[in-house]
Write an enzyme that holds these catalytic residues in place. Structure first.
Site, PDB file in Angstrom:
ATOM      1  N   ARG A 199      -3.965  86.708  11.531  1.00 24.98           N
ATOM      2  CA  ARG A 199      -3.395  85.430  11.120  1.00 24.98           C
ATOM      3  C   ARG A 199      -1.882  85.373  11.235  1.00 24.98           C
ATOM      4  O   ARG A 199      -1.285  84.344  10.943  1.00 24.98           O
ATOM      5  CB  ARG A 199      -3.752  85.210   9.657  1.00 24.98           C
ATOM      6  CG  ARG A 199      -4.580  83.960   9.380  1.00 24.98           C
ATOM      7  CD  ARG A 199      -5.074  84.130   7.990  1.00 24.98           C
ATOM      8  NE  ARG A 199      -5.432  82.979   7.278  1.00 24.98           N
ATOM      9  CZ  ARG A 199      -6.691  82.729   6.876  1.00 24.98           C
ATOM     10  NH1 ARG A 199      -7.676  83.506   7.258  1.00 24.98           N
ATOM     11  NH2 ARG A 199      -6.930  81.713   6.114  1.00 24.98           N
ATOM     12  N   ARG A 247     -15.000  68.791   1.351  1.00 18.79           N
ATOM     13  CA  ARG A 247     -15.434  70.049   0.746  1.00 18.79           C
ATOM     14  C   ARG A 247     -15.116  70.041  -0.753  1.00 18.79           C
ATOM     15  O   ARG A 247     -15.856  70.582  -1.553  1.00 18.79           O
ATOM     16  CB  ARG A 247     -14.733  71.213   1.448  1.00 18.79           C
ATOM     17  CG  ARG A 247     -15.254  72.555   1.065  1.00 18.79           C
ATOM     18  CD  ARG A 247     -15.081  73.557   2.194  1.00 18.79           C
ATOM     19  NE  ARG A 247     -13.739  74.092   2.248  1.00 18.79           N
ATOM     20  CZ  ARG A 247     -13.302  74.889   3.225  1.00 18.79           C
ATOM     21  NH1 ARG A 247     -14.088  75.238   4.220  1.00 18.79           N
ATOM     22  NH2 ARG A 247     -12.075  75.344   3.214  1.00 18.79           N
ATOM     23  N   ARG A 285      -2.008  75.510   2.807  1.00 19.86           N
ATOM     24  CA  ARG A 285      -2.758  76.285   3.796  1.00 19.86           C
ATOM     25  C   ARG A 285      -2.545  75.719   5.202  1.00 19.86           C
ATOM     26  O   ARG A 285      -2.456  76.463   6.173  1.00 19.86           O
ATOM     27  CB  ARG A 285      -4.248  76.323   3.435  1.00 19.86           C
ATOM     28  CG  ARG A 285      -4.525  77.328   2.311  1.00 19.86           C
ATOM     29  CD  ARG A 285      -5.852  77.094   1.615  1.00 19.86           C
ATOM     30  NE  ARG A 285      -6.983  77.142   2.515  1.00 19.86           N
ATOM     31  CZ  ARG A 285      -8.126  76.477   2.313  1.00 19.86           C
ATOM     32  NH1 ARG A 285      -8.256  75.703   1.259  1.00 19.86           N
ATOM     33  NH2 ARG A 285      -9.112  76.594   3.158  1.00 19.86           N
ATOM     34  N   ARG A 317     -14.212  75.952  -3.198  1.00 24.15           N
ATOM     35  CA  ARG A 317     -13.468  77.179  -3.388  1.00 24.15           C
ATOM     36  C   ARG A 317     -12.281  76.915  -4.293  1.00 24.15           C
ATOM     37  O   ARG A 317     -11.798  75.810  -4.382  1.00 24.15           O
ATOM     38  CB  ARG A 317     -12.963  77.688  -2.029  1.00 24.15           C
ATOM     39  CG  ARG A 317     -14.095  78.013  -1.102  1.00 24.15           C
ATOM     40  CD  ARG A 317     -13.693  78.277   0.318  1.00 24.15           C
ATOM     41  NE  ARG A 317     -12.294  78.545   0.554  1.00 24.15           N
ATOM     42  CZ  ARG A 317     -11.828  78.931   1.721  1.00 24.15           C
ATOM     43  NH1 ARG A 317     -12.644  79.102   2.734  1.00 24.15           N
ATOM     44  NH2 ARG A 317     -10.551  79.134   1.891  1.00 24.15           N
ATOM     45  N   LYS A 362     -14.885  77.074  10.814  1.00 22.49           N
ATOM     46  CA  LYS A 362     -14.991  78.472  11.252  1.00 22.49           C
ATOM     47  C   LYS A 362     -16.142  79.211  10.579  1.00 22.49           C
ATOM     48  O   LYS A 362     -16.909  79.892  11.230  1.00 22.49           O
ATOM     49  CB  LYS A 362     -13.699  79.229  10.936  1.00 22.49           C
ATOM     50  CG  LYS A 362     -12.545  78.959  11.862  1.00 22.49           C
ATOM     51  CD  LYS A 362     -11.433  79.988  11.670  1.00 22.49           C
ATOM     52  CE  LYS A 362     -10.885  80.001  10.250  1.00 22.49           C
ATOM     53  NZ  LYS A 362     -10.127  78.793   9.892  1.00 22.49           N
TER      54      LYS A 362
HETATM   55  P1  AMP Z   1     -10.034  81.855   4.506  1.00 27.18           P
HETATM   56  O1  AMP Z   1     -11.362  81.874   3.843  1.00 27.18           O
HETATM   57  O2  AMP Z   1     -10.045  82.553   5.833  1.00 27.18           O
HETATM   58  O3  AMP Z   1      -9.439  80.476   4.595  1.00 27.18           O
HETATM   59  O4  AMP Z   1      -9.034  82.716   3.582  1.00 27.18           O
HETATM   60  C1  AMP Z   1      -8.773  82.318   2.263  1.00 27.18           C
HETATM   61  C2  AMP Z   1      -7.462  82.944   1.788  1.00 27.18           C
HETATM   62  O5  AMP Z   1      -7.552  84.366   1.858  1.00 27.18           O
HETATM   63  C3  AMP Z   1      -6.246  82.583   2.622  1.00 27.18           C
HETATM   64  O6  AMP Z   1      -5.682  81.351   2.236  1.00 27.18           O
HETATM   65  C4  AMP Z   1      -5.341  83.768   2.318  1.00 27.18           C
HETATM   66  O7  AMP Z   1      -4.755  83.645   1.031  1.00 27.18           O
HETATM   67  C5  AMP Z   1      -6.303  84.920   2.267  1.00 27.18           C
HETATM   68  N1  AMP Z   1      -6.511  85.534   3.607  1.00 27.18           N
HETATM   69  C6  AMP Z   1      -7.657  85.570   4.328  1.00 27.18           C
HETATM   70  N2  AMP Z   1      -7.482  86.197   5.496  1.00 27.18           N
HETATM   71  C7  AMP Z   1      -6.181  86.569   5.526  1.00 27.18           C
HETATM   72  C8  AMP Z   1      -5.368  87.242   6.477  1.00 27.18           C
HETATM   73  N3  AMP Z   1      -5.850  87.665   7.658  1.00 27.18           N
HETATM   74  N4  AMP Z   1      -4.066  87.453   6.162  1.00 27.18           N
HETATM   75  C9  AMP Z   1      -3.554  87.052   4.989  1.00 27.18           C
HETATM   76  N5  AMP Z   1      -4.248  86.387   4.060  1.00 27.18           N
HETATM   77  C10 AMP Z   1      -5.558  86.155   4.316  1.00 27.18           C
END
Ligand code: AMP
Length: 195
Positions: free
Chosen positions: A89, A128, A149, A138, A14
Site C-alpha cells: 500500500r 456499507r 481512507r 466495519r 476488493k
Molecule cells: P482494508 O480492509 O484493506 O481496507 O484495511 C483496513 C485498515 O487496515 C486500513 O485502513 C489500515 O489502517 C490497515 N491496513 C491494512 N492493510 C495495510 C497495509 N498494507 N499497510 C498499512 N495499513 C494497512
C-alpha cells in the site's frame, strides 16, 4: 502458479472479488486488513498497536505490516500461489514485498487494479455504512474515516500502481457493474495469465 495482488480504492469491491478469485484458483486470500481486524478483535499486542490508526483510517507502520505479510507468505499454503489483498500500500511496502519474494524465490505474476470512479466508491462506502451489523459494517466505515481512507489511498497507495505499471505486471480491470460482471473480467485476464 498464480501469485497475485489485488489493488484498488476503498469501496472498489476488493474483498468480494478477492474471495471469488481465491476460491476459483484455490489460492489463499491474504487480506492484511482482515488480519489486522482479527488482531484487534483478539486483543493481541499487534492489535493494540494498530487499533487507533485503523479507526482513524490511517495506515499502520510499513515495517509492522511487512512482518505480518512476511510471516504469512512463508506459510506452507502460500507456496502454491496466493492473492494479496490490501498489500503493498506504499512505495516502501513494495520494497518489503520484493525482499520477501526474493527470499522465497518467487515473483508476482499480476497486479490487478480495480478501477472505480470516485462517485461510485463514495456511494458504495455509504451503502456499507447502512448495512448495519449484517456482516459488512466495519469500525472504520464512518464518514470521517472514509474520507481519510480515500485521501490516504490517493496520496500513498495510488503511486504503487504506477510502479507495477512500469514493471509491466499491472492489469487494469473495470470495477463497475455487478459482482458477476467484474469477476468475469478478472477471470478473462487470469485465464490468460495461467495459459
Ligand atoms: P482494508 O480492509 O484493506 O481496507 O484495511 C483496513 C485498515 O487496515 C486500513 O485502513 C489500515 O489502517 C490497515 N491496513 C491494512 N492493510 C495495510 C497495509 N498494507 N499497510 C498499512 N495499513 C494497512
Amino acid at each position: 502458479m498464480m501469485r497475485l495482488v489485488l489493488f484498488g480504492p476503498p469501496g472498489a469491491g476488493k474483498g468480494t472479488q478477492a474471495q471469488r478469485i481465491a476460491d476459483a484458483w484455490r489460492i489463499p486470500h491474504i487480506s492484511t486488513g482482515e488480519m489486522l481486524r482479527e488482531a484487534v478483535a483478539s486483543g493481541s499486542e499487534l492489535g493494540r498497536q494498530v487499533r487507533e490508526l485503523m479507526e482513524r483510517g490511517q495506515l499502520v507502520p510499513d515495517e509492522l505490516i511487512g512482518e505480518v505479510v512476511a510471516a504469512r507468505l512463508a506459510e506452507d499454503d502460500a507456496g502454491g500461489g496466493f492473492l494479496l489483498d490490501g498489500f503493498p500500500r506504499t512505495a516502501h511496502q513494495i520494497e518489503i514485498l520484493d525482499r520477501v519474494l526474493e527470499r522465497l524465490g518467487a515473483e508476482i505474476d499480476r497486479v490487478i487494479l480495480l478501477n472505480v470512479p470516485d462517485e461510485i466508491v463514495t456511494e458504495r462506502l455509504a451503502g456499507r455504512r447502512e448495512v448495519g451489523d449484517q456482516g459488512q459494517q466495519r469500525a472504520d466505515d464512518n464518514e470521517e474515516t472514509i474520507l481519510e481512507r480515500l485521501r490516504v489511498y490517493a496520496e500513498q497507495t495510488e503511486p504503487v500502481a504506477d510502479v507495477y505499471r512500469k514493471r509491466g505486471v499491472l492489469a487494469d480491470v473495470d470495477g463497475t457493474g455487478t459482482v458477476e460482471q467484474v469477476f468475469a473480467r478478472i477471470q478473462g485476464l487470469l485465464v490468460e495469465v495461467a495459459g
